[in-house]
Design an enzyme around this catalytic site. Sequence first.
Site, mmCIF file in Angstrom:
data_model
loop_
_atom_site.group_PDB
_atom_site.id
_atom_site.type_symbol
_atom_site.label_atom_id
_atom_site.label_comp_id
_atom_site.label_asym_id
_atom_site.label_seq_id
_atom_site.Cartn_x
_atom_site.Cartn_y
_atom_site.Cartn_z
ATOM 1 N N ASP A 1 0.815 -1.208 0.000
ATOM 2 C CA ASP A 1 0.000 0.000 0.000
ATOM 3 C C ASP A 1 0.851 1.262 0.000
ATOM 4 O OD1 ASP A 1 -2.727 0.811 -0.124
ATOM 5 O OD2 ASP A 1 -2.584 1.574 1.920
ATOM 6 N N CYS B 1 -10.973 3.756 -4.422
ATOM 7 C CA CYS B 1 -10.060 3.723 -3.280
ATOM 8 C C CYS B 1 -10.606 4.575 -2.136
ATOM 9 C CB CYS B 1 -8.677 4.211 -3.703
ATOM 10 S SG CYS B 1 -7.442 4.093 -2.386
ATOM 11 N N TYR C 1 -12.789 2.468 1.146
ATOM 12 C CA TYR C 1 -12.182 2.611 2.472
ATOM 13 C C TYR C 1 -13.095 3.409 3.404
ATOM 14 C CZ TYR C 1 -7.641 0.549 1.358
ATOM 15 O OH TYR C 1 -6.641 -0.330 1.039
ATOM 16 N N TYR D 1 -10.240 5.688 8.458
ATOM 17 C CA TYR D 1 -11.207 5.761 7.359
ATOM 18 C C TYR D 1 -12.625 6.077 7.832
ATOM 19 C CZ TYR D 1 -7.117 3.835 5.229
ATOM 20 O OH TYR D 1 -5.822 3.661 4.820
ATOM 21 N N GLU E 1 -9.423 -3.120 -6.334
ATOM 22 C CA GLU E 1 -9.510 -2.965 -4.883
ATOM 23 C C GLU E 1 -9.757 -4.313 -4.211
ATOM 24 O OE1 GLU E 1 -9.120 -0.627 -2.602
ATOM 25 O OE2 GLU E 1 -8.458 0.864 -4.054
#
Length: 228
Positions: free
Chosen positions: A44, A135, A139, A163, A205
Amino acid sequence: MKFTDELRLATKDSWEKSLHHPFVQGIVKGDLPFDIFKNYILQDIYYLNHYAKVHALAAAQADDFAITSMLAETASRTAQAELGVHEQHAKILNITDEDMENFKPAPTAYGYTSHLYRSTMHGNLAYVISAMLPCYWLYADIGKTYEHANPEPEIYRNWLATYASDWFQKATQGQIDLLNSLVEDMSEKEKEKVKEQFIIAKEYELAFWEMSYTFEKWLSQCDEKVKL
């Protein structure tokens, strides 16, 4: 129905699989092995470095200076916040300089970032925002869905809290609103092309969780021999 509602509907199955993937559930329950989470963090960090660059490319394509400014600010804040959390995780997970120096992206991480860069080649900001949006949105959804989870490892609580935070939710909504405004005057044919950017990114994802969970490698690095 807003354009982004159509995007969620088009990726419904992928979305549900993402929310309930063993990687995410392991974080929520607090029993995800640290070696898997370490693998994810390394991948990541690589992804976020490129994600920030794609933000910059998107900002350069915007005709409206307010949008350019917003994208630049969001890129900076998001990257700093997420990388800051990752730096904390790196210490806990004992990610060394040697780990970083020897790091190589897995096929999915490489493919996902390549898709993001490819979205910038259309010369249309909507394509880029559409590719970047999963993304943010996924999240943010994970954060809100599991905001009351209380996994025992602090790093997992911090990950979820990042998040679920107001600033990340607000940043996500800003991207959703921006995409809806960008496609307002587009033909249905052009909207379908923009939608495709989102669908592909959303599949990546989901694949990112699987990549992290299974320690995905390039085929030539796998132990099992493949018959060609």
